[in-house]
Scaffold this active site. Sequence first.
Site, PDB file in Angstrom:
ATOM      1  N   PRO A 196       0.858  -1.047  -0.018  1.00  0.00           N
ATOM      2  CA  PRO A 196       0.136  -0.016  -0.213  1.00  0.00           C
ATOM      3  C   PRO A 196       0.795   1.426  -0.013  1.00  0.00           C
ATOM      4  O   PRO A 196       0.435   2.375  -0.369  1.00  0.00           O
ATOM      5  CB  PRO A 196      -1.021  -0.073   1.203  1.00  0.00           C
ATOM      6  CG  PRO A 196      -0.032  -1.064   2.073  1.00  0.00           C
ATOM      7  CD  PRO A 196       0.656  -1.986   1.181  1.00  0.00           C
ATOM      8  N   GLU A 197       1.940   1.316   0.556  1.00  0.00           N
ATOM      9  CA  GLU A 197       3.039   2.418   0.553  1.00  0.00           C
ATOM     10  C   GLU A 197       4.411   1.920  -0.035  1.00  0.00           C
ATOM     11  O   GLU A 197       4.787   0.776  -0.147  1.00  0.00           O
ATOM     12  CB  GLU A 197       3.153   2.759   1.977  1.00  0.00           C
ATOM     13  CG  GLU A 197       1.755   3.306   2.479  1.00  0.00           C
ATOM     14  CD  GLU A 197       1.792   3.626   3.877  1.00  0.00           C
ATOM     15  OE1 GLU A 197       2.814   3.421   4.727  1.00  0.00           O
ATOM     16  OE2 GLU A 197       1.006   4.652   4.568  1.00  0.00           O
ATOM     17  N   PRO A 231      48.113  12.406  -9.335  1.00  0.00           N
ATOM     18  CA  PRO A 231      48.943  13.165  -9.175  1.00  0.00           C
ATOM     19  C   PRO A 231      50.209  12.776  -8.476  1.00  0.00           C
ATOM     20  O   PRO A 231      51.462  13.590  -8.528  1.00  0.00           O
ATOM     21  CB  PRO A 231      48.682  14.232  -8.337  1.00  0.00           C
ATOM     22  CG  PRO A 231      47.590  13.493  -7.522  1.00  0.00           C
ATOM     23  CD  PRO A 231      46.886  12.570  -8.459  1.00  0.00           C
ATOM     24  N   ASP A 244      55.566   6.537 -16.929  1.00  0.00           N
ATOM     25  CA  ASP A 244      55.995   7.976 -17.010  1.00  0.00           C
ATOM     26  C   ASP A 244      56.725   8.335 -15.778  1.00  0.00           C
ATOM     27  O   ASP A 244      56.438   7.333 -14.738  1.00  0.00           O
ATOM     28  CB  ASP A 244      54.915   8.863 -16.975  1.00  0.00           C
ATOM     29  CG  ASP A 244      54.766   9.087 -18.560  1.00  0.00           C
ATOM     30  OD1 ASP A 244      55.335   8.494 -19.536  1.00  0.00           O
ATOM     31  OD2 ASP A 244      53.593   9.800 -18.835  1.00  0.00           O
ATOM     32  N   LYS A 301      63.180   6.953 -20.057  1.00  0.00           N
ATOM     33  CA  LYS A 301      64.663   6.553 -20.474  1.00  0.00           C
ATOM     34  C   LYS A 301      64.855   6.151 -22.244  1.00  0.00           C
ATOM     35  O   LYS A 301      65.735   5.650 -22.548  1.00  0.00           O
ATOM     36  CB  LYS A 301      65.336   5.368 -19.632  1.00  0.00           C
ATOM     37  CG  LYS A 301      65.425   5.851 -18.230  1.00  0.00           C
ATOM     38  CD  LYS A 301      65.933   4.668 -17.334  1.00  0.00           C
ATOM     39  CE  LYS A 301      66.143   5.329 -16.011  1.00  0.00           C
ATOM     40  NZ  LYS A 301      66.893   4.441 -15.202  1.00  0.00           N
ATOM     41  N   GLY A 325      51.105  10.100 -15.454  1.00  0.00           N
ATOM     42  CA  GLY A 325      50.856  10.805 -14.320  1.00  0.00           C
ATOM     43  C   GLY A 325      49.498  11.438 -14.808  1.00  0.00           C
ATOM     44  O   GLY A 325      49.134  12.005 -16.016  1.00  0.00           O
ATOM     45  N   GLY A 326      48.790  12.035 -13.616  1.00  0.00           N
ATOM     46  CA  GLY A 326      47.398  12.828 -13.642  1.00  0.00           C
ATOM     47  C   GLY A 326      46.580  11.853 -14.571  1.00  0.00           C
ATOM     48  O   GLY A 326      46.386  10.619 -14.449  1.00  0.00           O
ATOM     49  N   MET A 378      53.421  22.747 -15.580  1.00  0.00           N
ATOM     50  CA  MET A 378      54.903  22.519 -16.443  1.00  0.00           C
ATOM     51  C   MET A 378      55.415  24.019 -16.884  1.00  0.00           C
ATOM     52  O   MET A 378      56.110  24.515 -17.972  1.00  0.00           O
ATOM     53  CB  MET A 378      54.885  21.939 -17.691  1.00  0.00           C
ATOM     54  CG  MET A 378      54.157  20.455 -17.730  1.00  0.00           C
ATOM     55  SD  MET A 378      54.153  19.739 -19.236  1.00  0.00           S
ATOM     56  CE  MET A 378      52.653  20.750 -19.978  1.00  0.00           C
TER      57      MET A 378
END
Length: 410
Positions: free
Chosen positions: A46-47, A177, A200, A222, A253-254, A337
């Site tokens: 009912p509810e 990060p 990286d 490298k 990264g990021g 950067m």
Amino acid sequence: MAEHPAYPVGLRLSGRRVVVLGGGQVAQRRLPALIAAGADIVLVSPEATPSVEAMADTGEITWQRRPYAEGDLAEAWYALIATSDPRANAQASAEAERHRVWCVRSDDADQATAWTPATGHSEGVTVAVLTTDARGRDPRHTAAIRDAVVEGLRDGTLVAPHHRTRTAGVALVGGGPGDPDLITVRGRRLLAEADVVIADRLGPRDLLAELPPHVEVIDAAKIPYGRYMAQEAINNALVEHARQGKAVVRLKGGDPFVFGRGMEEVQALAEAGIPCTVVPGISSSISVPGAAGIPVTHRGVAHEFTVVSGHVAPDDERSLVDWPSLARLTGTLVILMGVDKIGKIAETLVAHGKSPETPVALVQEGTTAAQRRVDATLATVAETVRAEDVKPPAVIVVGAVVGVGPHPTA
């Protein structure tokens, strides 16, 4: 029945009738999984809570707004009994027994013919945990086991090897990060399943120590032949290892697409016919200022923020940044950067109208144990960088938000 453990089984309910009695909190928690299973769900109550009502409004379930009545479980494959009326629950449970309908009861598990396990999901795997001893059921312990297994699968600390041939491909993973805890769950799982990782120097290096001995780690910093050829060599390495049928992760990264040359790698893989998955990462442009107590936006202070690359000076013909326009903006300017070019950048911003007293913060090695914050103004930032020996990687924040938080410490 209580002397025997439950028999675990996965129900395939797609298109099959499932009856749910009661529209309260129990139904609210259980209905999403039933909807995801594709069941033909009839709610009798009912509810209902607002969330359950919304499921009915969108057509995900059929809601009959009335109490339970004999015959409601006819033709059902599965039933969830969760009303607040013990008598109705007992009657519905008896009907389910007569019609051989597997039935879960929220008020009395011992009188049910089925139990709902603690479940979790991770990349196509469903983990379901049941207590085998009916006399000692501990839902919190069961849920804790479920959570531990799912978390292990997600973060890569629990690794099950694949025994079927995997499709060759590359995952472009944004590592965040620098703090290893800030890589995404999906990124960490893919890293744990990798055969080759091309990393990286700005990626979360601590995670590389967790890789099994058989994983080949290639340090992208490298790779020879200089910057341009380095990217070409990275592209070639991605293609070469993927063609060998290996699971390759390009750990960046990021975020891969925020000054990360990610699209260049995606394009190279597409040209070679290698499937590629991109996993977004937490960008240092937002996370590093945040880690240093600087919000890039703040009510009444800054309604916008702009992220730019400072790897070439404003007077360099290669620059694509409209520095005069940036000087006129009133929001926050985040420069990536740009440590070695910040003197020229500051001069340009001031020359085009930015106040020399505009606050500037430089956050070096953000989110790592070596993080430090150095504050200045546009007028003093060039000398401050020299005096404080600020080195890359550092995120530079220009604007009033620099002074919003607590007084900075080095």
